[in-house]
Design an enzyme around this catalytic site. Structure first.
Site, mmCIF file in Angstrom:
data_model
loop_
_atom_site.group_PDB
_atom_site.id
_atom_site.type_symbol
_atom_site.label_atom_id
_atom_site.label_comp_id
_atom_site.label_asym_id
_atom_site.label_seq_id
_atom_site.Cartn_x
_atom_site.Cartn_y
_atom_site.Cartn_z
ATOM 1 N N TRP A 153 -0.741 -0.870 5.442
ATOM 2 C CA TRP A 153 -0.234 -1.237 4.115
ATOM 3 C C TRP A 153 1.210 -1.705 4.120
ATOM 4 O O TRP A 153 1.704 -2.201 3.118
ATOM 5 C CB TRP A 153 -0.369 -0.055 3.147
ATOM 6 N N ASN A 154 1.924 -1.534 5.234
ATOM 7 C CA ASN A 154 3.381 -1.758 5.135
ATOM 8 C C ASN A 154 3.760 -3.228 5.022
ATOM 9 O O ASN A 154 4.652 -3.577 4.258
ATOM 10 C CB ASN A 154 4.121 -1.063 6.280
ATOM 11 N N LYS A 177 -9.978 -6.259 7.155
ATOM 12 C CA LYS A 177 -10.091 -5.041 6.330
ATOM 13 C C LYS A 177 -8.659 -4.547 6.125
ATOM 14 O O LYS A 177 -8.098 -3.855 6.960
ATOM 15 C CB LYS A 177 -10.926 -4.003 7.082
ATOM 16 N N GLY A 230 -2.249 0.076 12.989
ATOM 17 C CA GLY A 230 -2.260 1.244 12.123
ATOM 18 C C GLY A 230 -1.842 2.474 12.894
ATOM 19 O O GLY A 230 -1.108 2.381 13.878
ATOM 20 N N GLU A 252 -2.245 -1.891 17.926
ATOM 21 C CA GLU A 252 -0.803 -1.853 17.620
ATOM 22 C C GLU A 252 -0.579 -0.601 16.788
ATOM 23 O O GLU A 252 -0.925 -0.573 15.608
ATOM 24 C CB GLU A 252 -0.401 -3.088 16.796
ATOM 25 N N LEU A 253 -0.012 0.425 17.402
ATOM 26 C CA LEU A 253 0.020 1.723 16.725
ATOM 27 C C LEU A 253 1.448 2.143 16.378
ATOM 28 O O LEU A 253 2.330 1.317 16.237
ATOM 29 C CB LEU A 253 -0.701 2.759 17.589
ATOM 30 N N CYS A 286 6.690 -0.212 11.964
ATOM 31 C CA CYS A 286 6.222 0.394 13.218
ATOM 32 C C CYS A 286 7.363 0.542 14.209
ATOM 33 O O CYS A 286 7.401 1.502 14.967
ATOM 34 C CB CYS A 286 5.101 -0.445 13.799
ATOM 35 N N GLU A 385 5.996 10.599 14.145
ATOM 36 C CA GLU A 385 6.400 9.452 13.333
ATOM 37 C C GLU A 385 6.422 9.863 11.858
ATOM 38 O O GLU A 385 5.449 10.413 11.353
ATOM 39 C CB GLU A 385 5.383 8.328 13.547
HETATM 40 P P1 NAD Z 1 -4.023 3.949 9.172
HETATM 41 O O1 NAD Z 1 -4.424 4.115 10.603
HETATM 42 O O2 NAD Z 1 -4.248 5.055 8.241
HETATM 43 O O3 NAD Z 1 -4.766 2.691 8.556
HETATM 44 C C1 NAD Z 1 -4.648 1.403 9.097
HETATM 45 C C2 NAD Z 1 -5.898 0.624 8.767
HETATM 46 O O4 NAD Z 1 -6.974 1.153 9.526
HETATM 47 C C3 NAD Z 1 -6.322 0.723 7.303
HETATM 48 O O5 NAD Z 1 -6.866 -0.508 6.897
HETATM 49 C C4 NAD Z 1 -7.386 1.804 7.356
HETATM 50 O O6 NAD Z 1 -8.292 1.738 6.280
HETATM 51 C C5 NAD Z 1 -8.046 1.483 8.672
HETATM 52 N N1 NAD Z 1 -8.772 2.588 9.321
HETATM 53 C C6 NAD Z 1 -8.390 3.886 9.393
HETATM 54 N N2 NAD Z 1 -9.322 4.584 10.075
HETATM 55 C C7 NAD Z 1 -10.285 3.720 10.457
HETATM 56 C C8 NAD Z 1 -11.512 3.840 11.185
HETATM 57 N N3 NAD Z 1 -11.933 5.021 11.686
HETATM 58 N N4 NAD Z 1 -12.244 2.738 11.412
HETATM 59 C C9 NAD Z 1 -11.830 1.535 10.941
HETATM 60 N N5 NAD Z 1 -10.692 1.356 10.215
HETATM 61 C C10 NAD Z 1 -9.925 2.444 9.990
HETATM 62 O O7 NAD Z 1 -2.481 3.492 9.172
HETATM 63 P P2 NAD Z 1 -1.564 3.210 7.894
HETATM 64 O O8 NAD Z 1 -1.132 4.513 7.336
HETATM 65 O O9 NAD Z 1 -2.200 2.201 6.999
HETATM 66 O O10 NAD Z 1 -0.325 2.474 8.579
HETATM 67 C C11 NAD Z 1 0.755 3.133 9.105
HETATM 68 C C12 NAD Z 1 0.652 3.172 10.622
HETATM 69 O O11 NAD Z 1 0.569 1.854 11.129
HETATM 70 C C13 NAD Z 1 1.896 3.764 11.252
HETATM 71 O O12 NAD Z 1 1.524 4.637 12.295
HETATM 72 C C14 NAD Z 1 2.612 2.560 11.827
HETATM 73 O O13 NAD Z 1 3.460 2.816 12.893
HETATM 74 C C15 NAD Z 1 1.472 1.683 12.215
HETATM 75 N N6 NAD Z 1 1.919 0.290 12.306
HETATM 76 C C16 NAD Z 1 1.993 -0.283 13.556
HETATM 77 C C17 NAD Z 1 2.449 -1.590 13.692
HETATM 78 C C18 NAD Z 1 2.537 -2.240 15.055
HETATM 79 O O14 NAD Z 1 2.625 -3.464 15.122
HETATM 80 N N7 NAD Z 1 2.519 -1.502 16.137
HETATM 81 C C19 NAD Z 1 2.806 -2.315 12.563
HETATM 82 C C20 NAD Z 1 2.723 -1.703 11.310
HETATM 83 C C21 NAD Z 1 2.258 -0.395 11.202
#
Ligand code: NAD
Length: 490
Positions: A153-154, A177, A230, A252-253, A286, A385
């Site tokens: 979402w960020n 998604k 995510g 990308e976590l 991130c 984090e």
């Molecule tokens: P999240 O993992 O909760 O969700 C990310 C996405 O994944 C959402 O669309 C969510 O609905 C989906 N999702 C979650 N579980 C799933 C599953 N089991 N199967 C399929 N899809 C699934 O993360 P968030 O809270 O939305 O975002 C924040 C995180 O993202 C932070 O940890 C941040 O560091 C990371 N992030 C990483 C980068 C990067 O480039 N490395 C960039 C931005 C954000």
């Protein structure tokens, strides 16, 4: 009562009717719902992936060569450049990002599409040198097919574009998604691209929860590749589910990126780099530089300057261009950030700037810049984090300790090193196990610079000169140049 905007999924070049089950999207600055998105399920995933499969095989897409796809991406880039202001309000309403930041991110969206177009123009087959006579071989490339792009979402549209533009340039089709907390800009973006000439089904968007429609997309038989941005836990689940049907992933976590400041650093630049690293986007980034590791001799002056600068930041309405700190993206996330701040206090970290107190009266989603000094590596605030405006500070007497502290994390996304002795900074930086190192700089991204993680920050890279190649499979084509002889000579 204000009527909420209601959205269906975007499949096959059109919006579906809103689903029977809807999810509210709350405006974090105003604290009220402003829209509803459809809660997708396995059936939604199936219809989007089937649409992506049909489009992948349709002559209107499959019939395009790389140069024609590049031309189309240029057309899309121009349409985005003309129409991104229409999407601003949706983004701010969904995740509370400040208008100044959203404008900058949206104005840069065409850059990612043009960079992918330029790479598509360079794609060519390579003739291979073989160690045998009478036969020649070429290395060619082929797209995967339907690709699932899962985004957080960020920064929904920027992160989506890093996946979508190279995936399309390579000839794939995509089902996105977006996060259940911020889906609307992605839906509107799909419609914008379709109107600009992207054939129906080439880019589809389904909305809903990760564990429901997200998991159904990853597990679907038509999915050929998953690009996920995510959390660490979400990424691990996605990779496991994809591996069950031998589908490759890029992850990308998260991160807990260190900023290491040596005593000979340009203090002012370091202060600005640290402030931008962890307080721009309220730390919801991130690569947030959330651990400050500073040489003892300059810790006090550095902290004084940093606190002096960030304690004056104006908190408030993200739609107001003068605002410097907006809300966090949603209520649950703000509660999580406040709970982590409270636990850091209980664990004994010294709160030298309290963003919870500073945000008093602003609304449920506001937390201001927060700084903890005397943080030890056992504390949660050092290890986990926050994804919020919270900086954990520790200090060092020698480079060896600085390196040990910097490396004391399971993550490896980014790091900043501040020293005017460039030789020393470079030598130090190269020992860090991270995907991106900034020396006397922080936070920039560019289409030509790959980004991605090491360790629990994920694997695979986005952007950079190989971005389009990352969405292509290599194939070797052998050609016999002479008649072959009997394999079973008597
Ligand atoms: P999240 O993992 O909760 O969700 C990310 C996405 O994944 C959402 O669309 C969510 O609905 C989906 N999702 C979650 N579980 C799933 C599953 N089991 N199967 C399929 N899809 C699934 O993360 P968030 O809270 O939305 O975002 C924040 C995180 O993202 C932070 O940890 C941040 O560091 C990371 N992030 C990483 C980068 C990067 O480039 N490395 C960039 C931005 C954000």
């Amino acid at each position: 009562m204000v009527e909420l905007l209601r959205f269906g999924h975007y499949v096959d070049g059109t919006f579906t009717e809103p689903a029977a089950a809807m999810i509210d999207s709350e405006d974090p600055a105003r604290g009220v719902p402003w829209a509803q998105i459809s809660r997708g399920d396995a059936q939604t995933a199936d219809s989007a992936l089937r649409s992506a499969r049909r489009a992948f095989e349709a002559p209107s897409w499959a019939g395009l060569g790389a140069r024609e796809r590049a031309d189309l991406l240029e057309t899309l880039a121009s349409a985005i450049a003309a129409r991104w202001p229409d999407l601003l309000d949706a983004e701010i309403s969904d995740n509370g990002k400040r208008i100044v930041e959203v404008r900058a991110q949206f104005a840069a969206l065409p850059v990612w599409f043009r960079a992918a177009a330029a790479q598509a123009r360079e794609l060519k087959d390579t003739s291979l040198t073989l160690g045998m006579p009478g036969v020649s071989a070429d290395q060619t490339h082929l797209p995967y097919g339907p690709i699932v792009a899962i985004t957080p979402w960020n920064s929904p549209l920027m992160i989506l574009s890093w996946k979508l533009a190279p995936a399309l340039a390579a000839g794939n089709t995509v089902v996105a998604k977006p996060s259940e907390h911020a889906s609307v800009s992605t839906l509107l973006f799909a419609d914008l691209l379709h109107e600009a000439g992207l054939p129906p089904g080439v880019f589809n968007v389904v909305t809903g929860f990760g564990a429901e429609v997200g998991a159904a997309l990853v597990a679907h038989e038509e999915t050929r590749f998953v690009s996920f941005t995510g959390s660490e836990m979400g990424g691990a689940r996605v990779a496991a589910a994809a591996a069950a049907h031998v589908v490759p992933t890029v992850l990308e976590l998260g991160g807990k990126s260190p900023q290491i400041v040596f005593a000979d650093a340009d203090l002012e630049s370091a202060v600005y780099g640290i402030a931008s690293g962890v307080f721009l986007s309220n730390g919801q980034s991130c690569i947030a530089g959330s651990r400050l590791i500073v040489e003892n001799a300059i810790k006090q002056p550095l902290l004084e300057r940093l606190i002096g600068r960030v304690s004056r930041l104006r908190m408030g309405d993200p739609r107001e261009p003068a605002t410097e700190i907006g809300p966090l993206a949603n209520r649950a996330h703000a509660d999580k950030v406040r709970a982590m701040i409270a636990r850091a206090k209980v664990e004994g970290a010294e709160c030298v700037l309290d963003g919870v107190a500073a945000a008093h009266g602003q609304g449920a989603c506001f937390v201001g810049p927060t700084i903890f000094d005397r943080v030890t590596p056992q504390m949660e605030i050092w290890r986990e984090e926050v994804f919020g405006p919270v900086l954990a500070v520790a200090s060092f007497a020698d480079a060896e300790t600085a390196l040990r502290l910097a490396q004391d994390t399971r993550y490896g996304l980014a790091a900043g090193v501040w020293s005017l002795d460039l030789h020393r900074a470079r030598r130090f930086a190269e020992q860090l196990q991270v995907g991106t190192i900034y020396i006397n700089h922080y936070r920039s991204v560019d289409p030509n610079a790959p980004i991605g993680g090491i360790g629990r920050s994920g694997y695979g890279r986005e952007l950079g000169p190989e971005a389009v190649r990352g969405f292509l499979q290599t194939r070797t084509v052998w050609t016999g140049d002479a008649p072959i002889s009997d394999p079973f000579p008597a």
